[in-house]
Design a protein around this motif. Structure first.
Motif, PDB file in Angstrom:
ATOM      1  N   VAL A  12       0.831  -1.196   0.000  1.00 35.45           N
ATOM      2  CA  VAL A  12       0.000   0.000   0.000  1.00 35.45           C
ATOM      3  C   VAL A  12       0.870   1.253   0.000  1.00 35.45           C
ATOM      4  CG1 VAL A  12      -1.639   1.354   1.380  1.00 35.45           C
ATOM      5  CG2 VAL A  12      -1.989  -1.086   1.076  1.00 35.45           C
ATOM      6  N   LEU A  13       1.928   1.257   0.791  1.00 32.09           N
ATOM      7  CA  LEU A  13       2.773   2.436   0.908  1.00 32.09           C
ATOM      8  C   LEU A  13       3.637   2.684  -0.323  1.00 32.09           C
ATOM      9  CD1 LEU A  13       3.987   2.058   4.592  1.00 32.09           C
ATOM     10  CD2 LEU A  13       2.291   3.646   3.697  1.00 32.09           C
ATOM     11  N   GLU A  14       4.037   1.623  -0.999  1.00 33.87           N
ATOM     12  CA  GLU A  14       4.961   1.776  -2.108  1.00 33.87           C
ATOM     13  C   GLU A  14       4.279   1.818  -3.469  1.00 33.87           C
ATOM     14  OE1 GLU A  14       7.778  -1.366  -1.544  1.00 33.87           O
ATOM     15  OE2 GLU A  14       8.469  -0.534   0.361  1.00 33.87           O
ATOM     16  N   THR A  15       3.012   1.604  -3.515  1.00 28.43           N
ATOM     17  CA  THR A  15       2.289   1.610  -4.782  1.00 28.43           C
ATOM     18  C   THR A  15       2.225   3.019  -5.339  1.00 28.43           C
ATOM     19  OG1 THR A  15       0.951  -0.250  -4.099  1.00 28.43           O
ATOM     20  CG2 THR A  15       0.077   1.074  -5.863  1.00 28.43           C
ATOM     21  N   ASP A  16       2.391   3.166  -6.632  1.00 30.09           N
ATOM     22  CA  ASP A  16       2.268   4.463  -7.284  1.00 30.09           C
ATOM     23  C   ASP A  16       0.794   4.831  -7.312  1.00 30.09           C
ATOM     24  OD1 ASP A  16       3.033   5.746 -10.622  1.00 30.09           O
ATOM     25  OD2 ASP A  16       2.348   6.734  -8.811  1.00 30.09           O
ATOM     26  N   LYS A  17       0.399   5.753  -6.447  1.00 35.54           N
ATOM     27  CA  LYS A  17      -1.015   6.087  -6.299  1.00 35.54           C
ATOM     28  C   LYS A  17      -1.578   6.780  -7.539  1.00 35.54           C
ATOM     29  CE  LYS A  17      -0.271   7.617  -1.967  1.00 35.54           C
ATOM     30  NZ  LYS A  17      -0.565   8.398  -0.800  1.00 35.54           N
ATOM     31  N   ALA A  18      -0.742   7.283  -8.412  1.00 39.34           N
ATOM     32  CA  ALA A  18      -1.229   7.943  -9.615  1.00 39.34           C
ATOM     33  C   ALA A  18      -1.981   6.964 -10.513  1.00 39.34           C
ATOM     34  CB  ALA A  18      -0.069   8.563 -10.382  1.00 39.34           C
ATOM     35  N   LEU A  20      -3.909   4.490  -9.366  1.00 38.92           N
ATOM     36  CA  LEU A  20      -5.065   3.940  -8.681  1.00 38.92           C
ATOM     37  C   LEU A  20      -6.313   4.760  -8.985  1.00 38.92           C
ATOM     38  CD1 LEU A  20      -3.544   3.206  -5.152  1.00 38.92           C
ATOM     39  CD2 LEU A  20      -3.848   1.621  -7.044  1.00 38.92           C
ATOM     40  N   THR A  21      -7.448   4.084  -9.003  1.00 34.18           N
ATOM     41  CA  THR A  21      -8.716   4.785  -9.169  1.00 34.18           C
ATOM     42  C   THR A  21      -9.128   5.391  -7.828  1.00 34.18           C
ATOM     43  OG1 THR A  21     -10.074   2.883  -8.578  1.00 34.18           O
ATOM     44  CG2 THR A  21      -9.440   3.102 -10.916  1.00 34.18           C
ATOM     45  N   LEU A  22     -10.095   6.274  -7.854  1.00 39.37           N
ATOM     46  CA  LEU A  22     -10.612   6.863  -6.626  1.00 39.37           C
ATOM     47  C   LEU A  22     -11.136   5.762  -5.704  1.00 39.37           C
ATOM     48  CD1 LEU A  22     -11.356   9.322  -4.935  1.00 39.37           C
ATOM     49  CD2 LEU A  22     -13.477   9.503  -6.238  1.00 39.37           C
ATOM     50  N   GLY A  23     -11.834   4.806  -6.254  1.00 38.53           N
ATOM     51  CA  GLY A  23     -12.365   3.696  -5.464  1.00 38.53           C
ATOM     52  C   GLY A  23     -11.266   2.868  -4.820  1.00 38.53           C
ATOM     53  N   GLU A  24     -10.180   2.634  -5.546  1.00 38.22           N
ATOM     54  CA  GLU A  24      -9.057   1.875  -4.990  1.00 38.22           C
ATOM     55  C   GLU A  24      -8.388   2.635  -3.844  1.00 38.22           C
ATOM     56  OE1 GLU A  24      -7.579  -0.736  -8.835  1.00 38.22           O
ATOM     57  OE2 GLU A  24      -6.979   1.372  -8.693  1.00 38.22           O
ATOM     58  N   LEU A  25      -8.251   3.950  -3.992  1.00 33.17           N
ATOM     59  CA  LEU A  25      -7.692   4.758  -2.906  1.00 33.17           C
ATOM     60  C   LEU A  25      -8.587   4.699  -1.676  1.00 33.17           C
ATOM     61  CD1 LEU A  25      -6.386   7.950  -4.751  1.00 33.17           C
ATOM     62  CD2 LEU A  25      -5.023   6.319  -3.453  1.00 33.17           C
ATOM     63  N   GLU A  26      -9.893   4.822  -1.890  1.00 33.05           N
ATOM     64  CA  GLU A  26     -10.837   4.757  -0.768  1.00 33.05           C
ATOM     65  C   GLU A  26     -10.809   3.386  -0.097  1.00 33.05           C
ATOM     66  OE1 GLU A  26     -14.392   5.943  -2.816  1.00 33.05           O
ATOM     67  OE2 GLU A  26     -14.179   8.025  -2.166  1.00 33.05           O
ATOM     68  N   ASP A  27     -10.752   2.324  -0.903  1.00 38.09           N
ATOM     69  CA  ASP A  27     -10.684   0.970  -0.348  1.00 38.09           C
ATOM     70  C   ASP A  27      -9.403   0.778   0.457  1.00 38.09           C
ATOM     71  OD1 ASP A  27     -13.100   0.390  -1.552  1.00 38.09           O
ATOM     72  OD2 ASP A  27     -12.215  -0.764  -3.209  1.00 38.09           O
ATOM     73  N   GLY A  28      -8.290   1.291  -0.048  1.00 41.65           N
ATOM     74  CA  GLY A  28      -7.021   1.204   0.668  1.00 41.65           C
ATOM     75  C   GLY A  28      -7.076   1.948   1.986  1.00 41.65           C
ATOM     76  N   ALA A  52       0.542   6.841   6.568  1.00 42.15           N
ATOM     77  CA  ALA A  52       0.023   6.426   5.259  1.00 42.15           C
ATOM     78  C   ALA A  52      -1.418   6.891   5.078  1.00 42.15           C
ATOM     79  CB  ALA A  52       0.110   4.904   5.121  1.00 42.15           C
ATOM     80  N   MET A  53      -2.209   6.825   6.146  1.00 43.03           N
ATOM     81  CA  MET A  53      -3.603   7.274   6.052  1.00 43.03           C
ATOM     82  C   MET A  53      -3.677   8.776   5.812  1.00 43.03           C
ATOM     83  SD  MET A  53      -5.514   4.960   8.899  1.00 43.03           S
ATOM     84  CE  MET A  53      -7.088   5.751   8.635  1.00 43.03           C
ATOM     85  N   ALA A  54      -2.803   9.535   6.450  1.00 43.65           N
ATOM     86  CA  ALA A  54      -2.795  10.986   6.248  1.00 43.65           C
ATOM     87  C   ALA A  54      -2.454  11.318   4.794  1.00 43.65           C
ATOM     88  CB  ALA A  54      -1.803  11.648   7.199  1.00 43.65           C
ATOM     89  N   ALA A  55      -1.470  10.619   4.238  1.00 47.42           N
ATOM     90  CA  ALA A  55      -1.092  10.855   2.839  1.00 47.42           C
ATOM     91  C   ALA A  55      -2.223  10.463   1.894  1.00 47.42           C
ATOM     92  CB  ALA A  55       0.179  10.072   2.502  1.00 47.42           C
ATOM     93  N   THR A  56      -2.864   9.335   2.166  1.00 53.12           N
ATOM     94  CA  THR A  56      -3.974   8.883   1.324  1.00 53.12           C
ATOM     95  C   THR A  56      -5.156   9.826   1.438  1.00 53.12           C
ATOM     96  OG1 THR A  56      -3.245   6.596   1.569  1.00 53.12           O
ATOM     97  CG2 THR A  56      -5.491   6.933   0.787  1.00 53.12           C
ATOM     98  N   GLU A  59      -4.489  12.848  -0.631  1.00 51.55           N
ATOM     99  CA  GLU A  59      -4.653  12.530  -2.054  1.00 51.55           C
ATOM    100  C   GLU A  59      -6.134  12.463  -2.426  1.00 51.55           C
ATOM    101  OE1 GLU A  59      -2.987  10.341  -5.759  1.00 51.55           O
ATOM    102  OE2 GLU A  59      -1.841  10.520  -3.925  1.00 51.55           O
ATOM    103  N   LEU A  60      -6.940  11.840  -1.572  1.00 52.39           N
ATOM    104  CA  LEU A  60      -8.385  11.768  -1.825  1.00 52.39           C
ATOM    105  C   LEU A  60      -9.002  13.158  -1.871  1.00 52.39           C
ATOM    106  CD1 LEU A  60      -9.306   8.729   0.433  1.00 52.39           C
ATOM    107  CD2 LEU A  60      -9.571   8.845  -2.041  1.00 52.39           C
ATOM    108  N   GLN A  61      -8.606  14.018  -0.960  1.00 50.52           N
ATOM    109  CA  GLN A  61      -9.135  15.388  -0.934  1.00 50.52           C
ATOM    110  C   GLN A  61      -8.738  16.140  -2.198  1.00 50.52           C
ATOM    111  OE1 GLN A  61      -7.858  17.144   2.762  1.00 50.52           O
ATOM    112  NE2 GLN A  61      -9.213  15.862   3.980  1.00 50.52           N
ATOM    113  N   ASP A  62      -7.494  15.945  -2.656  1.00 40.58           N
ATOM    114  CA  ASP A  62      -7.051  16.599  -3.891  1.00 40.58           C
ATOM    115  C   ASP A  62      -7.862  16.120  -5.084  1.00 40.58           C
ATOM    116  OD1 ASP A  62      -5.133  17.981  -2.487  1.00 40.58           O
ATOM    117  OD2 ASP A  62      -3.453  16.701  -3.121  1.00 40.58           O
ATOM    118  N   LEU A  63      -8.097  14.812  -5.156  1.00 45.84           N
ATOM    119  CA  LEU A  63      -8.876  14.269  -6.269  1.00 45.84           C
ATOM    120  C   LEU A  63     -10.317  14.790  -6.241  1.00 45.84           C
ATOM    121  CD1 LEU A  63      -7.709  10.557  -6.401  1.00 45.84           C
ATOM    122  CD2 LEU A  63      -7.476  12.249  -8.208  1.00 45.84           C
TER     123      LEU A  63
END
Length: 67
Positions: A12-18, A20-28, A52-56, A59-63
């Motif tokens: 989860v931490l090393e995956t390139d979040k760019a 991932l879909t919005l749903g995948e980010l939310e699921d993570g 990791a949750m703070a970073a995710t 990212e969700l807020q930015d999206l």
């Protein structure tokens, strides 16, 4: 079992979040929140998960702001 959880966390931490879909980010994020409830507050895993949750979350807020 602890090794499997550690491997999943690293993925989860090393995956390139760019990529991932919005749903995948939310699921993570939801998966990390569930794990966070099971670890002690002062533990290293707690610190890693909360970071990791703070970073995710950011990212969700930015999206969502981009919509």
């Amino acid at each position: 079992m602890a090794s499997e959880e550690e491997i999943a966390l690293k993925l989860v931490l090393e995956t390139d979040k760019a990529n991932l879909t919005l749903g995948e980010l939310e699921d993570g994020f939801d998966a990390m929140a569930a794990k966070l409830k099971k670890v002690g507050r002062g533990s290293e895993e707690f610190k890693t998960l909360s970071t990791a949750m703070a970073a995710t979350s950011a990212e969700l807020q930015d999206l969502e702001a981009g919509f």
